[in-house]
Design a protein around this motif. Structure first.
Motif, mmCIF file in Angstrom:
data_model
loop_
_atom_site.group_PDB
_atom_site.id
_atom_site.type_symbol
_atom_site.label_atom_id
_atom_site.label_comp_id
_atom_site.label_asym_id
_atom_site.label_seq_id
_atom_site.Cartn_x
_atom_site.Cartn_y
_atom_site.Cartn_z
ATOM 1 N N PRO A 1 -2.820 8.210 -4.974
ATOM 2 C CA PRO A 1 -3.020 7.428 -6.191
ATOM 3 C C PRO A 1 -1.693 6.918 -6.735
ATOM 4 O O PRO A 1 -0.667 7.581 -6.581
ATOM 5 C CB PRO A 1 -3.660 8.421 -7.166
ATOM 6 C CG PRO A 1 -3.545 9.763 -6.552
ATOM 7 C CD PRO A 1 -3.220 9.615 -5.113
ATOM 8 N N ALA A 2 -1.741 5.752 -7.339
ATOM 9 C CA ALA A 2 -0.527 5.197 -7.940
ATOM 10 C C ALA A 2 -0.178 5.999 -9.192
ATOM 11 O O ALA A 2 -1.059 6.411 -9.944
ATOM 12 C CB ALA A 2 -0.744 3.734 -8.290
ATOM 13 N N ARG A 3 1.105 6.215 -9.400
ATOM 14 C CA ARG A 3 1.579 6.856 -10.630
ATOM 15 C C ARG A 3 2.027 5.741 -11.566
ATOM 16 O O ARG A 3 2.900 4.939 -11.203
ATOM 17 C CB ARG A 3 2.724 7.814 -10.312
ATOM 18 C CG ARG A 3 2.301 8.897 -9.299
ATOM 19 C CD ARG A 3 3.452 9.796 -8.888
ATOM 20 N NE ARG A 3 3.958 10.580 -9.989
ATOM 21 C CZ ARG A 3 5.174 10.475 -10.519
ATOM 22 N NH1 ARG A 3 6.043 9.604 -10.015
ATOM 23 N NH2 ARG A 3 5.545 11.211 -11.527
ATOM 24 N N VAL A 4 1.412 5.685 -12.729
ATOM 25 C CA VAL A 4 1.640 4.548 -13.629
ATOM 26 C C VAL A 4 2.165 5.040 -14.980
ATOM 27 O O VAL A 4 1.454 5.726 -15.723
ATOM 28 C CB VAL A 4 0.335 3.748 -13.835
ATOM 29 C CG1 VAL A 4 0.615 2.490 -14.660
ATOM 30 C CG2 VAL A 4 -0.288 3.377 -12.490
ATOM 31 N N VAL B 1 0.843 -1.201 0.000
ATOM 32 C CA VAL B 1 0.000 0.000 0.000
ATOM 33 C C VAL B 1 0.877 1.250 0.000
ATOM 34 O O VAL B 1 1.856 1.343 0.739
ATOM 35 C CB VAL B 1 -0.944 0.002 1.227
ATOM 36 C CG1 VAL B 1 -1.817 1.256 1.215
ATOM 37 C CG2 VAL B 1 -1.823 -1.237 1.241
ATOM 38 N N LEU B 2 0.533 2.214 -0.852
ATOM 39 C CA LEU B 2 1.295 3.458 -0.991
ATOM 40 C C LEU B 2 1.086 4.348 0.240
ATOM 41 O O LEU B 2 0.113 4.179 0.971
ATOM 42 C CB LEU B 2 0.843 4.196 -2.254
ATOM 43 C CG LEU B 2 1.198 3.489 -3.563
ATOM 44 C CD1 LEU B 2 0.432 4.099 -4.731
ATOM 45 C CD2 LEU B 2 2.705 3.541 -3.818
ATOM 46 N N PRO B 3 1.983 5.299 0.459
ATOM 47 C CA PRO B 3 1.834 6.181 1.624
ATOM 48 C C PRO B 3 0.615 7.113 1.509
ATOM 49 O O PRO B 3 0.083 7.316 0.421
ATOM 50 C CB PRO B 3 3.123 7.003 1.637
ATOM 51 C CG PRO B 3 3.787 6.765 0.348
ATOM 52 C CD PRO B 3 3.218 5.549 -0.282
ATOM 53 N N GLN C 1 -3.314 1.063 -3.871
ATOM 54 C CA GLN C 1 -4.148 2.192 -3.462
ATOM 55 C C GLN C 1 -5.023 1.852 -2.256
ATOM 56 O O GLN C 1 -5.957 2.586 -1.925
ATOM 57 C CB GLN C 1 -4.986 2.659 -4.659
ATOM 58 C CG GLN C 1 -4.049 3.180 -5.759
ATOM 59 C CD GLN C 1 -4.747 3.650 -7.031
ATOM 60 O OE1 GLN C 1 -4.345 4.628 -7.618
ATOM 61 N NE2 GLN C 1 -5.787 2.958 -7.441
ATOM 62 N N GLY C 2 -4.724 0.730 -1.606
ATOM 63 C CA GLY C 2 -5.389 0.390 -0.350
ATOM 64 C C GLY C 2 -6.787 -0.155 -0.515
ATOM 65 O O GLY C 2 -7.565 -0.187 0.438
ATOM 66 N N GLN C 3 -7.136 -0.578 -1.737
ATOM 67 C CA GLN C 3 -8.491 -1.074 -1.979
ATOM 68 C C GLN C 3 -8.529 -2.602 -1.979
ATOM 69 O O GLN C 3 -7.503 -3.249 -2.162
ATOM 70 C CB GLN C 3 -9.004 -0.555 -3.338
ATOM 71 C CG GLN C 3 -9.145 0.950 -3.372
ATOM 72 C CD GLN C 3 -8.879 1.554 -4.742
ATOM 73 O OE1 GLN C 3 -8.558 0.848 -5.690
ATOM 74 N NE2 GLN C 3 -8.978 2.866 -4.823
ATOM 75 N N ALA C 4 -9.733 -3.127 -1.814
ATOM 76 C CA ALA C 4 -9.900 -4.578 -1.834
ATOM 77 C C ALA C 4 -9.649 -5.086 -3.254
ATOM 78 O O ALA C 4 -9.950 -4.407 -4.230
ATOM 79 C CB ALA C 4 -11.313 -4.940 -1.392
ATOM 80 N N VAL C 5 -9.071 -6.269 -3.348
ATOM 81 C CA VAL C 5 -8.807 -6.880 -4.652
ATOM 82 C C VAL C 5 -9.934 -7.867 -4.937
ATOM 83 O O VAL C 5 -10.188 -8.769 -4.146
ATOM 84 C CB VAL C 5 -7.448 -7.620 -4.632
ATOM 85 C CG1 VAL C 5 -7.265 -8.432 -5.904
ATOM 86 C CG2 VAL C 5 -6.317 -6.620 -4.450
ATOM 87 N N HIS C 6 -10.632 -7.629 -6.058
ATOM 88 C CA HIS C 6 -11.695 -8.558 -6.461
ATOM 89 C C HIS C 6 -11.201 -9.339 -7.667
ATOM 90 O O HIS C 6 -11.162 -8.802 -8.763
ATOM 91 C CB HIS C 6 -12.972 -7.808 -6.846
ATOM 92 C CG HIS C 6 -13.489 -6.937 -5.749
ATOM 93 N ND1 HIS C 6 -14.102 -7.446 -4.629
ATOM 94 C CD2 HIS C 6 -13.459 -5.594 -5.574
ATOM 95 C CE1 HIS C 6 -14.445 -6.462 -3.823
ATOM 96 N NE2 HIS C 6 -14.063 -5.322 -4.377
#
Ligand code: AMP
Ligand code: MG
Length: 396
Positions: free
Chosen positions: A172-175, A17-19, A315-320
């Motif tokens: 947010p992730a930087r991609v 998880v990102l800061p 991003q700290g979200q659940a993985v579905h």
């Protein structure tokens, strides 16, 4: 060759998880809360009228037909000035504070105005009726949102209710996106000779944006080790580098070699899946790197199966990752030894979900997916799946 499940597990093992960052509440939609949020107010702040009518003492209207004197009129935003004493009442509107002395509100529809500031109340009332008590929704100091929650529109409203204009969220992730291939020209150019337009770049940028991350396009790299190295090294400054093309067995498939030369440690190359078998994945100490096969549908499928869950985790979200079951609308002949994700249309009819695989020319045929709303999953191995059988589907 590893399975999709093993590959996903290996990807998620590398994704931390990102800061947290402080964001303005307006920019927090879709982010993951990185703090508990406490209310700075009682809500409602006072006993509140829930209907338009009269604030009464329930005891005064117990007969079901009472005449009371009206003290004043209180609209939302106004403060009552008079205490409601026996045989008195206050005209009150929805959202206004209940005057002291009153304990219920009767609906205006059950009343009749008389002369001389009097009103007939043709109903009874229980104490508390049509009143929301102070702090019934939330109390000052109470944690109303929790770390780890995704901020939806509802949470945006609650943040405003408790006065939070800024909030700590997982950033947010930087991609970074790098598309590769000597054949590629960008969309504004008319391809000539053996050239085609770069469709993966814009598609990946959209997929990344949809995943709530920040897309950073790095342009087109030629099938040339120096060009690849230079752009890869730029891309590795992001949290995630997504490359399309150049990971198969062709003579100019230089991406794995260039990634390793740029310091990326390979985690796996090739996954038992169709489309998308040549998928490459690796990591540095701070970045994840995906080499997606260049055929557009392979890029799309690999993004959905591996990059999207990685972004969710970062991003700290659940993985579905699991599909849903649907009933096959017509027979389907699986001819491939590899587990296959096949473009299809899912329809909902009452409590029945059916899925119909579409005509499809394989992983270069992105256009066929315009009609699709899901991918239907068929395990590897030649077999005819019959109409009525249950198969897993993954929404697009
Ligand atoms: P590759 O994975 O580089 O071997 O590419 C496989 C196929 O996908 C080839 O036909 C490429 O021309 C095509 N392709 C690669 N990159 C892109 C792209 N960015 N947009 C559209 N097609 C692509
Ligand atoms: Mg290529």
């Amino acid at each position: 060759m590893i399975s999709v499940e093993e590959a996903l597990e290996a990807v998620l093992r590398q994704a931390r998880v990102l800061p947290a960052v402080e964001a303005s509440a307006g920019a927090a939609l879709g982010r993951t809360l990185a703090e508990d949020v406490a209310s700075d107010v009682d809500s409602p702040p006072w006993d509140k009228a829930l209907v338009d009518g009269y604030a009464v003492r329930a005891a005064d209207v117990a007969s079901g037909d009472a005449v009371l004197s009206v003290l004043e009129e209180v609209t939302a935003g106004k403060t009552p000035t008079r205490e409601v004493s026996a045989s008195h009442c206050t005209r009150i509107m929805t959202g206004a504070p209940l005057p002291s002395g009153a304990d219920a509100v009767v609906l205006v529809e059950r009343t009749e105005m008389l002369s001389d500031h009097r009103v007939r109340i043709r109903t009874t009332a229980k104490p508390g009726q049509n009143v929301l008590q102070r702090a019934a929704s939330m109390q000052r100091g109470q944690a109303v949102l929790r770390r780890g929650q995704t901020i939806r529109a509802i949470e945006m409203g609650v943040l405003a209710e408790v006065g939070r204009t800024h909030v700590h969220v997982v950033r947010p992730a930087r991609v970074a996106i790098l598309v590769t291939g000597d054949e590629l020209v960008s969309a504004q150019h008319a391809p000539t000779g053996a050239h085609i337009r770069n469709s993966n770049g814009p598609m990946l940028a959209a997929l990344i944006t949809e995943a709530g991350a920040e897309a950073i396009p790095l342009g087109i790299a030629r099938d040339d080790e120096d060009d690849l190295r230079e752009k890869i090294e730029r891309g590795l400054e992001a949290d995630v580098l997504v490359i399309s093309g150049g990971v198969s067995a062709g003579v100019v498939d230089l991406v794995p070699k260039s990634l390793v030369a740029s310091g990326v440690q390979q985690v796996f190359h090739h996954v038992n899946l169709k489309p998308g078998k040549p998928l490459w994945f690796g990591a540095t100490a701070r970045a994840l790197a995906f080499g997606l096969p260049g055929n557009p549908v392979s890029t799309l499928v690999c993004f959905g199966l591996f990059v999207k869950p990685a972004l969710a985790r970062l991003q700290g979200q659940a993985v579905h990752a699991a599909g849903r079951l649907a009933t096959l609308a017509h027979d389907f002949e699986q001819r491939d030894a590899r587990p296959t994700y096949f473009p299809a249309v899912q329809s909902f009819d009452g409590d029945q979900t059916t899925v119909a695989p579409l005509p499809w020319r394989g992983s270069a045929d992105l256009h066929a997916l315009v009609a699709a709303n899901c991918l239907a999953f068929f395990p590897g191995g030649e077999q005819v799946y019959r109409a009525g059988e249950r198969v897993a589907v993954f929404p697009l």
